[in-house]
Write an enzyme that holds these catalytic residues in place. Structure first.
Site, PDB file in Angstrom:
ATOM      1  CB  CYS A  11     -36.366   2.624  10.342  1.00 27.49           C
ATOM      2  SG  CYS A  11     -36.737   1.761  11.877  1.00 27.49           S
ATOM      3  CB  CYS A  14     -39.524  -1.895  10.362  1.00 26.43           C
ATOM      4  SG  CYS A  14     -40.146  -0.464  11.244  1.00 26.43           S
ATOM      5  CG  ASP A 446     -15.098 -22.473 -22.397  1.00 28.35           C
ATOM      6  OD1 ASP A 446     -14.348 -23.443 -22.438  1.00 28.35           O
ATOM      7  OD2 ASP A 446     -16.052 -22.306 -23.191  1.00 28.35           O
ATOM      8  CG  ASP A 645     -20.130 -20.563 -24.564  1.00 33.42           C
ATOM      9  OD1 ASP A 645     -19.314 -21.407 -24.127  1.00 33.42           O
ATOM     10  OD2 ASP A 645     -20.330 -20.363 -25.775  1.00 33.42           O
ATOM     11  CG  ASP A 649     -18.300 -23.840 -20.062  1.00 31.17           C
ATOM     12  OD1 ASP A 649     -17.273 -24.533 -19.995  1.00 31.17           O
ATOM     13  OD2 ASP A 649     -18.586 -23.134 -21.038  1.00 31.17           O
TER      14      ASP A 649
END
Length: 848
Positions: A11, A14, A446, A645, A649
């Site tokens: 659980c 734990c 961008d 991309d 960037d």
């Protein structure tokens, strides 16, 4: 992040205990334990042996993901030798199923003898019907059998108690054990009464038997655990599906002959062959052949992608039509598929911020429940109730409380949401990124490669009088085929598509300074370039000039061409907007998100493209190094997601609250991002936000259910309503409710599999970003290039110097990039800034 497998957890208490123990190990900077996948991610320089030892000292078993098991006694699952085996094979459900069948077998017999003959008059042997002690002994033996079958609850529960870390198993063990112990006491007391011949007291003790409750609690909890295990298995279906996609064999060329080898034997640089209908075994580059490749397995895109010589192919995608000969570029763990699997797995091993709430509660939940159960028993005894009644209420409290539901509320939703994203080509690197993406208020896009395709295309052909489009294209092709400029590539490609390509040889080709090209074709002089250049070669009619200016207003680049001193026409070239970009931007705006476009283009071109795309704000003339400072400024107005991309960037992606990398971009951008969009489509940005919001909503539902269930269930079990309404809860029904609570939480999370990422109809506007950046704010920032800064001390000196100038609001200085971004609240001349810095013996190279 080093990953480990942890066994023995039952659980949230734990996982909280393991997390706390590992966090104390020297060298550990961060630790995250997932109850869902029984995994643990540890950051820092700590020795794995020390980490494993800390887990074992806390009472659990551990091993590195590719290591050996350290504690073979813990758990029914064992530890998988590697991540793939661990996630693909469900060891928990079969073990629980065997336990459940055995438990139910003994339980049915027990219920027959304990309740059947009394409630429904079912026939029993005469010796049992007349001998109540014998009946009690039989019930005790059958209960012991059920307890032995489910001994894991007792071993784990009392071990947790011994380590002062009680867990769910502790509650079950105490509840079932208390029922058994009290029933055994009643059996001995009944035996003594029977020897005295006091049959009235014998019958009284007979009704104090809770053997069937002790056994039923264990059986019902096992039912719940099995349902939970099966449901948890489904949450990793997406990851399992990705793993099953991995090809097992490849056909490679060795010494000129084809050879089928296992995928592990393929090395970088090997040449492999892929026939129609076969999966591509590893990432590679096409050497020969043309084909359509179905990449749906990685990107979720159903339309096959055409592949030709020089194109890249990825492992697990399917070759549909032609024969391909490829060279392996990425093998083993470096393939795109392996990296996707790693990202999804890592995300499951991390913890979302909202999970901390449940973790804090879980850490103290079990001890509080035990205390409430003890108080319940004492209060009812003081109220004059019998020991059996008081004990039943205390046992009901123990078995109805459910820390499991709290512990599973967040991770199951995160796992399902992450799997859904992976299925649709949206990869969240961590649970944090999955949770935080939905809170985005500003999206910075961008331009090149994100809003636009990143590849210039011919958009318009405007031939002069007496010229046809075909002739104009032939003239342009003749000149541009020898140029390396991106705009030239666009014209060459258009000419090839139109079929107007002829074998031409231009003599005396020359790239003239001032944006122009000249050459001789079939003894005829040709020229091409911008308006200023072509004016020197030919007259440009006013009408064509006006049309060209209109092209420029639309963000296109007009290229003029002349033949024999006469204007041949104009070809407009532009980096065209992707088809889905305007729709994606509208969807973001409908979500209440402010959309900003960042570009290095001049303001006129940028605004033209921004208008076509429909963005809220355009920030033009941003240099690559200036994107990061622009994002920093945007963050003052709300939570920012940056979509890009390229290599330039990466700093901005890192600076943003959420960085999103377009999948077709560079590895650097992908590494810097929090979210990777594999399809390279802008429409996946609103889809990612939509999925994040749905996942967060599901987590809130799960947490509400878990807290609400315990808040309602525990008082009912304790008998709070008994004096008013006569309501009391049988411990058996409490155990059934406990079992179903975790099952309900997991099933609710699985509903995310039905969520439609592309459906924008139910989008809701969050608090629409009101703090619009003022146009003048863009001009109130200056970037200084400074030479001579060597360390953090230099940064501090320059920063202090600049911020001491009246009108300077903030100075962000970096010795690594050699820049200082100065935010101004008033009119401060560049000379004052330069003089102040150079007075400290640093050289100012440029101020923008």
């Amino acid at each position: 992040m080093k990953q480990y497998t942890v066994t023995g957890m039952s659980c949230a208490a734990c996982s909280a205990r393991v997390e706390k123990a590992v966090a104390k190990v020297p060298g550990v900077t961060a630790c995250s334990v997932s109850l869902l996948t029984n995994s643990m991610g540890v950051e820092g320089s700590a020795d794995p042996a020390a980490v494993i030892a800390a887990v074992e000292a806390a009472g659990y078993g551990a091993a590195t993901k590719n290591g050996k098991q350290q504690d073979g006694k813990e758990g029914a699952n064992g530890i998988a030798k590697n991540k793939e085996e661990e996630l693909l094979k469900d060891r928990e459900t079969p073990a629980l199923k065997r336990r459940l069948i055995a438990s139910l077998g003994f339980l049915v017999v027990l219920m027959y003898f304990s309740m059947g003959h009394m409630m429904w008059g079912w026939p029993v042997p005469k010796i049992l019907a007349e001998n109540h002690v014998a009946m009690g002994l039989l019930q005790m033996l059958l209960t012991i059998a059920v307890m032995i079958v489910n001994q894991k609850f007792f071993v784990s529960g009392f071990k947790g108690l011994w380590h002062l870390a009680p867990n769910m198993d502790t509650l079950v063990a105490l509840g079932s054990g208390a029922s058994f112990v009290y029933s055994t006491y009643a059996l001995f007391a009944m035996t003594e009464a029977q020897l005295r011949g006091d049959m009235e007291q014998v019958m009284g003790y007979m009704h104090e038997f809770y053997f069937e409750s002790a056994a039923m609690i264990l059986a019902l909890i096992t039912v719940g655990k099995m349902l939970e295990a099966r449901s948890k298995g489904k949450t990793t279906d997406a990851l399992k599906g990705l793993m099953r996609l991995a090809p097992k064999h490849a056909v490679v060329l060795r010494n000129g002959t084809e050879e089928t080898v296992s995928i592990e034997q393929v090395k970088k640089g090997d040449v492999f062959l892929v026939r129609p209908g076969e999966n591509i075994p590893v990432d590679g580059i096409v050497l020969e052949g043309n084909s359509a490749v179905n990449e749906a397995a990685l990107t979720g895109e159903s339309i096959p992608a055409d592949k030709k010589e020089g194109d890249l192919v990825s492992a697990a995608t399917m070759n549909q039509s032609g024969f391909l000969k490829c060279e392996a570029t990425r093998v083993g763990e470096d393939t795109t598929l392996s990296q996707i699997i790693q990202m999804v797995s890592d995300a499951a091993a991390t913890k979302a911020p909202i999970a901390k709430v449940a973790d804090k509660v879980s850490g103290v939940f079990v001890p509080i429940v035990m205390a409430v159960a003890a108080i319940t028993v004492v209060v009812w005894l003081l109220a004059g109730q019998s020991v059996g009644f008081a004990l039943a209420r205390g046992i009901a409290v123990l078995v109805i409380s459910c820390p499991c539901a709290l512990g599973l509320a967040t991770p199951v939703a995160i796992m399902v949401g992450n799997g859904m994203g992976a299925k649709h080509g949206i990869l969240f690197k961590t649970a944090v990124s999955l949770e935080e993406t939905g809170k985005t208020e500003i999206v910075a896009l961008d331009k090149t490669g994100t809003i636009t395709s990143g590849k210039p295309e011919v958009t318009d052909l405007l031939p002069a009088d007496g010229m046809t489009e075909k002739e104009l294209l032939q003239i342009a092709y003749a000149l541009e085929q020898k140029s390396e400029h991106p705009l030239a590539h666009a014209i060459v490609q258009r000419a090839q598509e139109e079929g107007t390509v002829e074998t031409v040889s231009v003599k005396e080709f020359q790239a003239v300074p001032g944006n122009g090209l000249t050459g001789i074709w079939e003894e005829v002089p040709l020229a091409g370039g911008n308006l200023n250049f072509i004016r020197e070669q030919a007259d440009v009619p006013v009408q064509i000039k006006q049309t060209a200016e209109a092209f420029a207003e639309e963000g296109k680049t007009p290229l003029f061409f002349a033949k024999e001193g006469k204007l041949a026409g104009v070809i407009a070239v532009a980096d065209v907007i992707k088809e889905d970009s305007p729709q994606a931007i509208r969807e973001l705006q409908n979500m209440g998100i402010h959309v900003v476009m960042l570009t290095g283009d001049n303001e006129r071109t940028a605004k033209a493209i921004g208008k076509q795309a429909g963005v809220d704000e355009v920030i033009a003339g941003v240099l690559p190094e200036g994107k990061e400072s622009t994002i920093r400024a945007l963050k003052k107005n709300g939570k920012v997601a940056m979509v890009g991309d390229g290599i330039n960037d990466a700093p901005a992606l890192t600076r943003a609250d959420i960085g999103m990398a377009i999948g077709a971009g560079t590895d650097v951008a992908i590494d810097a991002a929090d979210v990777v969009l594999m399809k390279s489509r802008l429409s996946d940005v609103p889809a990612a936000i939509r999925l994040s919001r749905a996942t967060l909503r599901n987590i809130h539902e799960n947490l509400f259910w878990a807290f609400f269930y315990n808040v309602i269930g525990i008082p009912l079990a304790a008998g709070v309503w008994y004096p008013l309404f006569g309501w009391k809860l049988n411990p058996m029904f409490g155990a059934a409710a406990m079992s179903l609570s975790s099952f309900c939480v997991v099933m609710n999370a699985l509903r995310l599999n039905l969520f439609h990422l592309e459906d924008a109809r139910k989008d809701k506007k969050r608090n629409r970003h009101k703090k619009q950046r003022k146009e003048e704010e863009l001009t109130m920032q200056k970037t200084m290039k400074i030479e001579g800064m060597m360390c953090g001390h230099c940064e501090a000196t320059v920063k202090k110097t600049l911020e001491a100038i009246q009108g300077v609001e903030e100075a962000v200085v970096s010795h690594e990039t050699g820049t200082a971004v100065v935010t101004l609240s008033g009119d401060v001349s560049s000379d004052i800034l330069k003089e102040a810095v150079e007075a400290k013996d640093y050289q100012v190279l440029e101020i923008q």
